[in-house]
Design a protein around this motif. Structure first.
Motif, PDB file in Angstrom:
ATOM      1  N   ARG A 170      80.043 106.078 -11.328  1.00 41.42           N
ATOM      2  CA  ARG A 170      80.214 104.993 -10.344  1.00 41.42           C
ATOM      3  C   ARG A 170      79.102 103.967 -10.454  1.00 41.42           C
ATOM      4  O   ARG A 170      79.335 102.760 -10.257  1.00 41.42           O
ATOM      5  CB  ARG A 170      80.240 105.569  -8.916  1.00 41.42           C
ATOM      6  CG  ARG A 170      80.418 104.496  -7.829  1.00 41.42           C
ATOM      7  CD  ARG A 170      81.777 103.853  -7.951  1.00 41.42           C
ATOM      8  NE  ARG A 170      81.975 102.735  -7.037  1.00 41.42           N
ATOM      9  CZ  ARG A 170      81.633 101.471  -7.269  1.00 41.42           C
ATOM     10  NH1 ARG A 170      81.042 101.165  -8.417  1.00 41.42           N
ATOM     11  NH2 ARG A 170      81.879 100.530  -6.397  1.00 41.42           N
ATOM     12  N   ASP A 171      77.907 104.403 -10.772  1.00 39.66           N
ATOM     13  CA  ASP A 171      76.786 103.475 -10.908  1.00 39.66           C
ATOM     14  C   ASP A 171      76.778 102.768 -12.252  1.00 39.66           C
ATOM     15  O   ASP A 171      76.002 101.827 -12.458  1.00 39.66           O
ATOM     16  CB  ASP A 171      75.458 104.216 -10.707  1.00 39.66           C
ATOM     17  CG  ASP A 171      75.311 104.762  -9.295  1.00 39.66           C
ATOM     18  OD1 ASP A 171      75.934 104.194  -8.381  1.00 39.66           O
ATOM     19  OD2 ASP A 171      74.595 105.764  -9.113  1.00 39.66           O
ATOM     20  N   GLY A 172      77.604 103.212 -13.180  1.00 41.61           N
ATOM     21  CA  GLY A 172      77.660 102.582 -14.498  1.00 41.61           C
ATOM     22  C   GLY A 172      76.366 102.724 -15.264  1.00 41.61           C
ATOM     23  O   GLY A 172      75.642 103.721 -15.114  1.00 41.61           O
ATOM     24  N   LEU A 173      76.058 101.718 -16.074  1.00 37.60           N
ATOM     25  CA  LEU A 173      74.824 101.760 -16.867  1.00 37.60           C
ATOM     26  C   LEU A 173      74.290 100.350 -17.046  1.00 37.60           C
ATOM     27  O   LEU A 173      75.038  99.365 -16.928  1.00 37.60           O
ATOM     28  CB  LEU A 173      75.074 102.416 -18.221  1.00 37.60           C
ATOM     29  CG  LEU A 173      75.882 101.642 -19.263  1.00 37.60           C
ATOM     30  CD1 LEU A 173      75.537 102.138 -20.651  1.00 37.60           C
ATOM     31  CD2 LEU A 173      77.370 101.802 -19.029  1.00 37.60           C
ATOM     32  N   PRO A 174      72.989 100.215 -17.322  1.00 37.33           N
ATOM     33  CA  PRO A 174      72.405  98.881 -17.520  1.00 37.33           C
ATOM     34  C   PRO A 174      72.964  98.234 -18.777  1.00 37.33           C
ATOM     35  O   PRO A 174      73.183  98.917 -19.795  1.00 37.33           O
ATOM     36  CB  PRO A 174      70.910  99.158 -17.625  1.00 37.33           C
ATOM     37  CG  PRO A 174      70.792 100.586 -18.020  1.00 37.33           C
ATOM     38  CD  PRO A 174      71.967 101.283 -17.412  1.00 37.33           C
ATOM     39  N   LEU A 175      73.168  96.937 -18.737  1.00 41.57           N
ATOM     40  CA  LEU A 175      73.675  96.215 -19.908  1.00 41.57           C
ATOM     41  C   LEU A 175      72.709  96.322 -21.079  1.00 41.57           C
ATOM     42  O   LEU A 175      73.116  96.210 -22.236  1.00 41.57           O
ATOM     43  CB  LEU A 175      73.915  94.746 -19.556  1.00 41.57           C
ATOM     44  CG  LEU A 175      75.052  94.478 -18.561  1.00 41.57           C
ATOM     45  CD1 LEU A 175      75.067  93.007 -18.161  1.00 41.57           C
ATOM     46  CD2 LEU A 175      76.393  94.888 -19.152  1.00 41.57           C
ATOM     47  N   THR A 176      71.434  96.553 -20.771  1.00 42.08           N
ATOM     48  CA  THR A 176      70.444  96.683 -21.833  1.00 42.08           C
ATOM     49  C   THR A 176      70.692  97.915 -22.702  1.00 42.08           C
ATOM     50  O   THR A 176      70.138  98.015 -23.804  1.00 42.08           O
ATOM     51  CB  THR A 176      69.027  96.756 -21.246  1.00 42.08           C
ATOM     52  OG1 THR A 176      68.992  97.793 -20.244  1.00 42.08           O
ATOM     53  CG2 THR A 176      68.633  95.427 -20.607  1.00 42.08           C
ATOM     54  N   ALA A 177      71.529  98.860 -22.212  1.00 41.81           N
ATOM     55  CA  ALA A 177      71.863 100.039 -23.022  1.00 41.81           C
ATOM     56  C   ALA A 177      72.844  99.689 -24.133  1.00 41.81           C
ATOM     57  O   ALA A 177      73.020 100.473 -25.078  1.00 41.81           O
ATOM     58  CB  ALA A 177      72.448 101.138 -22.135  1.00 41.81           C
ATOM     59  N   LEU A 178      73.475  98.510 -24.035  1.00 41.21           N
ATOM     60  CA  LEU A 178      74.459  98.089 -25.028  1.00 41.21           C
ATOM     61  C   LEU A 178      73.809  97.271 -26.129  1.00 41.21           C
ATOM     62  O   LEU A 178      72.777  96.634 -25.922  1.00 41.21           O
ATOM     63  CB  LEU A 178      75.550  97.251 -24.359  1.00 41.21           C
ATOM     64  CG  LEU A 178      76.315  97.885 -23.198  1.00 41.21           C
ATOM     65  CD1 LEU A 178      77.262  96.875 -22.573  1.00 41.21           C
ATOM     66  CD2 LEU A 178      77.077  99.114 -23.669  1.00 41.21           C
ATOM     67  N   SER A 179      74.436  97.285 -27.293  1.00 36.66           N
ATOM     68  CA  SER A 179      74.000  96.412 -28.374  1.00 36.66           C
ATOM     69  C   SER A 179      74.365  94.969 -28.026  1.00 36.66           C
ATOM     70  O   SER A 179      75.068  94.706 -27.037  1.00 36.66           O
ATOM     71  CB  SER A 179      74.688  96.808 -29.686  1.00 36.66           C
ATOM     72  OG  SER A 179      76.088  96.558 -29.589  1.00 36.66           O
ATOM     73  N   GLU A 180      73.908  94.039 -28.835  1.00 36.82           N
ATOM     74  CA  GLU A 180      74.262  92.642 -28.588  1.00 36.82           C
ATOM     75  C   GLU A 180      75.779  92.462 -28.635  1.00 36.82           C
ATOM     76  O   GLU A 180      76.360  91.762 -27.791  1.00 36.82           O
ATOM     77  CB  GLU A 180      73.587  91.743 -29.628  1.00 36.82           C
ATOM     78  CG  GLU A 180      73.844  90.258 -29.400  1.00 36.82           C
ATOM     79  CD  GLU A 180      73.092  89.373 -30.381  1.00 36.82           C
ATOM     80  OE1 GLU A 180      73.372  88.159 -30.407  1.00 36.82           O
ATOM     81  OE2 GLU A 180      72.231  89.902 -31.106  1.00 36.82           O
TER      82      GLU A 180
END
Length: 412
Positions: free
Chosen positions: A358-368
């Motif tokens: 539900r809280d998802g994850l920070p976008l910084t965890a994704l690649s560009e």
């Protein structure tokens, strides 16, 4: 890429024995500060359900050390090995989960003995969560009271459905209503948390069947519900029946409708989703052991086929109970194989697991590339716009229906 685990055998263990007999220094970093849980797999079932492909066995005659009467002692042997491997500075156990199979086919005293050994071997938090799975027909007031007395705090009952004909297709043995009765008995025994497991989309299940199942759940004293779409696994009796044309394949649109119905019904009753397939009445009712998995923390899995993860090192035990027992009796590790996860592997798993929460994850965890695709997913209604603006990727209601596809899109 994952790499083969370069481990040295522990003293007295023959060279070449598989398993984590000596964890590398990298895996020990943060060992005492990272949340740690223990999973104990009990591989026995009275009968094999038609949809199940878990590592379970119906025979009570699997060889010395592999039968029910000796199993608790065999599991305790691995627990002692775990403590010796992880020491001398042991992690503190915050959760214990006894799963299967059907753990409650073992006498309650056996499960109590395993939990008692854990307390003797490891430091344990004051508020440790201790769960056992149970089939409704394998527990009663006496056994539940004994488990609660031993320190179990949570029970997860396999209900699946309240419709008799649906249970028959799934090859479940309990009668409709027994799971709800067992939930009441668990509460009366003093269990703090009670979960019911459901399966939706079984061939022959109607809208009314599913609605009646949800109504039965809400009439029971549960604070947690897990609901999973039926998956037809290769090699199962259900798969063979479908391939012969005896039963239809579950329909994806029906599965989506069932999920939407479950979410609406449970939410209205005060159970909020916190993982795609799990709902709870509040933070205290969440399954903390599963949250440990989803956070990619540390755990040791005891039992045949059990998987473990410590500091980026993953290993799994031999599957057959007799082979598992034989290895431990010979002083060998029961592990069949192992791997070390590199940074890219761990980052990928963080996304795969975190996005389902539900809280998802920070976008910084994704690649560009992943962040670019996240913006597109917002536009397509799969990720929440407000969360995206706040720097997080959080699934919308529609996104939950397509969670696996969203994960693939953000990680490919």
């Amino acid at each position: 890429m994952n790499t083969v685990l370069p481990l040295l055998p522990a003293p007295g263990v023959p060279a070449g024995s598989p398993g984590p007999d000596a964890l590398p220094d990298r895996a020990r970093t943060g060992l005492t500060t990272t949340p740690f849980g223990l999973y104990v797999h009990v591989p026995f079932c009275a009968t094999r359900c038609g949809y199940c492909d878990f590592n379970t066995y119906t025979s009570d005659e699997l060889g010395p050390g592999a039968n029910r009467s000796e199993y608790a002692g065999t599991a305790i042997t691995e627990l002692r090995r775990a403590a010796a491997t992880l020491g001398p500075d042991l992690p503190t156990v915050s959760t214990v989960f006894v799963g299967g199979g059907t753990p409650t086919l073992l006498p309650a005293d056996d499960l109590a003995a395993v939990l008692g050994e854990i307390r003797d071997l490891f430091p344990v938090t004051d508020d440790v969560e201790v769960t056992t799975e149970a089939n409704p027909e394998t527990v009663g007031p006496q056994s539940l009271s004994r488990l609660r007395e031993a320190g179990f705090t949570r029970v997860s009952l396999g209900m699946q459905s309240a419709a008799e004909h649906v249970l028959a297709v799934l090859d479940r043995r309990h009668t409709p209503g027994r799971a709800v009765e067992a939930a009441h008995e668990a509460r009366a025994a003093g269990f703090e948390h009670v979960n019911l497991d459901l399966i939706y989309g079984t061939p022959g299940e109607t809208d009314d069947d599913w609605a009646a199942t949800l109504d039965a759940v809400l009439a029971s004293p549960v604070d947690h519900v897990s609901a999973y779409a039926l998956i037809v696994e290769d090699g199962t009796r259900l798969a063979r029946r479908i391939s012969r044309g005896e039963l239809p394949m579950p329909d994806d649109d029906v599965l989506a409708d069932r999920y939407v119905q479950a979410d609406a019904t449970l939410t209205k009753a005060g159970l909020a989703w916190y993982e795609v397939s799990n709902w709870a009445t509040g933070d205290a009712a969440r399954c903390r052991h599963n949250e440990l998995y989803w956070a990619n923390a540390n755990w040791w899995g005891v039992g045949p086929g059990a998987h473990s993860h410590v500091g980026g090192v993953r290993w799994w035990n031999v599957k057959h109970p007799a082979a598992y027992a034989d290895r431990l009796a010979a002083g060998l590790s029961p592990a069949q194989d192992a791997e070390v996860l590199d940074d890219a592997d761990r980052a990928l798993e963080t996304i795969m697991l975190g996005l389902r929460l539900r809280d998802g994850l920070p976008l910084t965890a994704l690649s560009e590339t992943g962040r670019d695709r996240a913006r597109d997913s917002v536009a397509r209604g799969l990720l929440e716009p407000s969360a995206h603006e706040a720097g997080r990727a959080v699934l919308t209601d529609r996104g939950r229906l397509l969670a696996d596809a969203v994960v693939r899109d953000l990680t490919d």
